[in-house]
Motif scaffolding. Structure first.
Motif, PDB file in Angstrom:
ATOM      1  N   PRO A 100     -15.810 -51.068  21.734  1.00  8.29           N
ATOM      2  CA  PRO A 100     -16.727 -51.230  20.598  1.00  8.29           C
ATOM      3  C   PRO A 100     -17.025 -52.695  20.317  1.00  8.29           C
ATOM      4  N   TRP A 101     -17.999 -52.941  19.445  1.00 11.19           N
ATOM      5  CA  TRP A 101     -18.601 -54.261  19.300  1.00 11.19           C
ATOM      6  C   TRP A 101     -17.984 -55.120  18.205  1.00 11.19           C
ATOM      7  N   GLY A 102     -16.830 -54.757  17.664  1.00 14.39           N
ATOM      8  CA  GLY A 102     -16.175 -55.625  16.694  1.00 14.39           C
ATOM      9  C   GLY A 102     -16.337 -55.185  15.253  1.00 14.39           C
ATOM     10  N   THR A 103     -15.780 -55.987  14.366  1.00 15.19           N
ATOM     11  CA  THR A 103     -15.670 -55.603  12.952  1.00 15.19           C
ATOM     12  C   THR A 103     -17.021 -55.517  12.245  1.00 15.19           C
ATOM     13  N   GLY A 104     -17.987 -56.306  12.683  1.00 12.05           N
ATOM     14  CA  GLY A 104     -19.315 -56.203  12.073  1.00 12.05           C
ATOM     15  C   GLY A 104     -19.939 -54.847  12.347  1.00 12.05           C
ATOM     16  N   GLN A 105     -19.813 -54.370  13.587  1.00 15.69           N
ATOM     17  CA  GLN A 105     -20.326 -53.037  13.923  1.00 15.69           C
ATOM     18  C   GLN A 105     -19.545 -51.961  13.186  1.00 15.69           C
ATOM     19  N   ALA A 106     -18.238 -52.183  13.000  1.00 13.51           N
ATOM     20  CA  ALA A 106     -17.415 -51.198  12.290  1.00 13.51           C
ATOM     21  C   ALA A 106     -17.934 -50.970  10.877  1.00 13.51           C
ATOM     22  N   ILE A 107     -18.239 -52.046  10.168  1.00 17.02           N
ATOM     23  CA  ILE A 107     -18.737 -51.908   8.795  1.00 17.02           C
ATOM     24  C   ILE A 107     -20.157 -51.372   8.791  1.00 17.02           C
ATOM     25  N   LEU A 108     -20.959 -51.762   9.766  1.00 13.84           N
ATOM     26  CA  LEU A 108     -22.323 -51.235   9.861  1.00 13.84           C
ATOM     27  C   LEU A 108     -22.320 -49.721  10.033  1.00 13.84           C
ATOM     28  N   ALA A 109     -21.285 -49.174  10.662  1.00 14.54           N
ATOM     29  CA  ALA A 109     -21.168 -47.720  10.839  1.00 14.54           C
ATOM     30  C   ALA A 109     -21.088 -46.981   9.511  1.00 14.54           C
ATOM     31  N   CYS A 110     -20.760 -47.711   8.438  1.00 17.18           N
ATOM     32  CA  CYS A 110     -20.633 -47.094   7.108  1.00 17.18           C
ATOM     33  C   CYS A 110     -21.967 -46.980   6.377  1.00 17.18           C
ATOM     34  N   ASP A 224     -27.170 -54.950   9.587  1.00 13.51           N
ATOM     35  CA  ASP A 224     -28.082 -54.171  10.431  1.00 13.51           C
ATOM     36  C   ASP A 224     -29.049 -55.079  11.170  1.00 13.51           C
ATOM     37  N   SER A 225     -29.722 -55.949  10.444  1.00 15.38           N
ATOM     38  CA  SER A 225     -30.686 -56.848  11.095  1.00 15.38           C
ATOM     39  C   SER A 225     -29.971 -57.868  11.977  1.00 15.38           C
ATOM     40  N   GLY A 226     -28.785 -58.308  11.539  1.00 11.40           N
ATOM     41  CA  GLY A 226     -28.039 -59.295  12.312  1.00 11.40           C
ATOM     42  C   GLY A 226     -27.513 -58.744  13.624  1.00 11.40           C
ATOM     43  N   PHE A 227     -27.179 -57.460  13.658  1.00 15.98           N
ATOM     44  CA  PHE A 227     -26.634 -56.857  14.874  1.00 15.98           C
ATOM     45  C   PHE A 227     -27.688 -56.842  15.980  1.00 15.98           C
ATOM     46  N   GLU A 228     -28.903 -56.503  15.622  1.00 17.99           N
ATOM     47  CA  GLU A 228     -29.966 -56.496  16.632  1.00 17.99           C
ATOM     48  C   GLU A 228     -30.215 -57.907  17.153  1.00 17.99           C
ATOM     49  N   GLU A 229     -30.184 -58.890  16.256  1.00 17.74           N
ATOM     50  CA  GLU A 229     -30.370 -60.273  16.691  1.00 17.74           C
ATOM     51  C   GLU A 229     -29.227 -60.705  17.606  1.00 17.74           C
ATOM     52  N   PHE A 230     -28.003 -60.303  17.254  1.00 20.64           N
ATOM     53  CA  PHE A 230     -26.825 -60.612  18.073  1.00 20.64           C
ATOM     54  C   PHE A 230     -26.989 -60.052  19.487  1.00 20.64           C
ATOM     55  N   LEU A 231     -27.394 -58.794  19.594  1.00 26.58           N
ATOM     56  CA  LEU A 231     -27.564 -58.159  20.901  1.00 26.58           C
ATOM     57  C   LEU A 231     -28.667 -58.823  21.714  1.00 26.58           C
ATOM     58  N   SER A 232     -29.705 -59.261  21.036  1.00 28.23           N
ATOM     59  CA  SER A 232     -30.854 -59.839  21.740  1.00 28.23           C
ATOM     60  C   SER A 232     -30.513 -61.152  22.444  1.00 28.23           C
ATOM     61  N   HIS A 233     -29.446 -61.818  22.000  1.00 27.41           N
ATOM     62  CA  HIS A 233     -29.073 -63.096  22.588  1.00 27.41           C
ATOM     63  C   HIS A 233     -28.013 -62.969  23.680  1.00 27.41           C
ATOM     64  N   LEU A 234     -27.524 -61.761  23.927  1.00 27.07           N
ATOM     65  CA  LEU A 234     -26.501 -61.566  24.945  1.00 27.07           C
ATOM     66  C   LEU A 234     -27.123 -61.430  26.324  1.00 27.07           C
ATOM     67  N   LYS A 235     -26.366 -61.844  27.325  1.00 32.88           N
ATOM     68  CA  LYS A 235     -26.808 -61.660  28.703  1.00 32.88           C
ATOM     69  C   LYS A 235     -26.439 -60.255  29.167  1.00 32.88           C
ATOM     70  N   ASN A 236     -27.135 -59.788  30.180  1.00 30.27           N
ATOM     71  CA  ASN A 236     -26.942 -58.425  30.665  1.00 30.27           C
ATOM     72  C   ASN A 236     -25.504 -58.150  31.103  1.00 30.27           C
ATOM     73  N   ASP A 237     -24.831 -59.177  31.616  1.00 32.86           N
ATOM     74  CA  ASP A 237     -23.475 -58.959  32.125  1.00 32.86           C
ATOM     75  C   ASP A 237     -22.391 -59.312  31.104  1.00 32.86           C
ATOM     76  N   ASP A 238     -22.795 -59.560  29.869  1.00 34.99           N
ATOM     77  CA  ASP A 238     -21.832 -59.906  28.818  1.00 34.99           C
ATOM     78  C   ASP A 238     -21.301 -58.616  28.197  1.00 34.99           C
ATOM     79  N   LEU A 239     -20.090 -58.223  28.614  1.00 32.02           N
ATOM     80  CA  LEU A 239     -19.531 -56.951  28.165  1.00 32.02           C
ATOM     81  C   LEU A 239     -18.358 -57.131  27.205  1.00 32.02           C
ATOM     82  N   LYS A 240     -18.108 -58.373  26.781  1.00 29.34           N
ATOM     83  CA  LYS A 240     -16.941 -58.614  25.938  1.00 29.34           C
ATOM     84  C   LYS A 240     -17.254 -59.239  24.585  1.00 29.34           C
ATOM     85  N   SER A 241     -18.432 -59.803  24.394  1.00 25.76           N
ATOM     86  CA  SER A 241     -18.753 -60.440  23.111  1.00 25.76           C
ATOM     87  C   SER A 241     -18.677 -59.433  21.978  1.00 25.76           C
ATOM     88  N   GLU A 242     -18.225 -59.922  20.801  1.00 20.94           N
ATOM     89  CA  GLU A 242     -18.065 -59.031  19.660  1.00 20.94           C
ATOM     90  C   GLU A 242     -18.835 -59.557  18.449  1.00 20.94           C
TER      91      GLU A 242
END
Length: 298
Positions: A100-110, A224-242
């Motif tokens: 999973p994507w870390g504590t920010g995603q955990a709270i966003l799930a709520c 919510d808006s920050g998560f999409e921005e976070f994902l948009s800056h990741l590289k395709n092979d980045d599987l560990k950033s949180e």
């Protein structure tokens, strides 16, 4: 009484714990887990709803060990943090990610489950009763400041280290009771009485975040808006950033978009990062019971 929710982040895989579900390990004399003591403390000061953030595959075990019991005492909801719970356009890009994507995603799930002030905690951390009292008092007070507002219960670094390996802490800079900066610092080890990270000594009296955040529903929209921005800056092979709460809040601080009041608790913090931590935590809880702070059987 005002409605205030306790959000318990319990979706962590707990790989450093050496297998098993560390959040469900018995710590009390009658099989109580750390969450039992956390929820007991929260309910005693006025919290009246609990949201557990878990992985879907943990639901049956989680509900059997704690959910069914807690439902008899307070209103309970489940939020699910899954690795693939991301915007559809990123699904293929990160299809090989397993964590999973870390504590920010955990709270966003709520989002959608919470419409009142809420306090975030880790499932496997013991914070002490005073922490819940100061958090509840803050969340139920009238704050007329404009803009996005939050609070953090801070702990002293030396009281949060493990003798069994490195830990990650959000090291904070505080001025006049307000959080100025927070730096997510990895692999802080307790070596010869010092706190060391990557060969550098950190002041053991530093205030650190243990992911005990007092937040409001509007923060979920920011996540919510920050998560999409976070994902948009990741590289395709980045599987560990949180997507981590300390980093998110630190960035908001730098941009002047949030005000964070730092609350203090004098209680000692206990946590289980490594399997070797378990005996120490069990002993500490028994001492609290012997002192009369908790009943022998919750």
């Amino acid at each position: 009484m005002k409605n205030v929710t306790l959000v318990v982040m319990a979706a962590g895989i707990g790989s450093r714990f050496g297998g098993g579900i560390k959040q469900l390990e018995a710590m009390g004399p009658n099989g109580e887990i750390i969450m039992d003591y956390s929820i007991y403390d929260a309910l005693s000061v006025g919290f009246n709803k609990v949201v557990f953030v878990i992985r879907k595959d943990l639901e049956e075990a989680f509900d059997e060990v704690i959910g069914q019991r807690i439902k008899k005492k307070v209103h309970v909801e489940y939020a699910y943090q899954e690795v693939d719970n991301i915007p559809e356009k990123y699904q293929a890009t990160f299809s090989e990610r397993s964590k999973p994507w870390g504590t920010g995603q955990a709270i966003l799930a709520c989002k959608g489950l919470i419409n009142e002030p809420f306090l975030v905690i880790n499932a496997d951390d013991y914070y002490g009763k005073e922490a819940y009292k100061v958090a509840y008092d803050y969340l139920t007070a009238d704050h007329r400041d404009d803009g996005l507002k939050a609070s953090m219960v801070g702990f002293i670094l030396k009281n949060t280290l493990s003798d069994n390996g490195g830990v990650t802490r959000g090291v904070c800079q505080v001025e006049n009771g307000r959080l100025v900066d927070i730096e997510e610092t990895h692999n802080i080890e307790h070596i010869n009485g010092k706190a060391i990270s990557d060969g550098k000594e950190i002041d053991k009296e530093s205030v650190v975040s243990m992911n005990m955040w007092g937040l409001y529903p509007d923060f979920l929209d920011v996540l919510d808006s920050g998560f999409e921005e976070f994902l948009s800056h990741l590289k395709n092979d980045d599987l560990k950033s949180e997507y981590l709460l300390p980093t998110i809040i630190g960035d908001l601080l730098h941009d002047g978009k949030i005000s964070v009041d730092v609350l203090t608790s004098h209680d000692e913090w206990y946590g289980v990062t490594y399997k070797e931590d378990k005996d120490s935590v069990k002993s500490s809880i028994q001492k609290l019971i012997d002192q009369g702070l908790y009943p022998e059987k919750l």
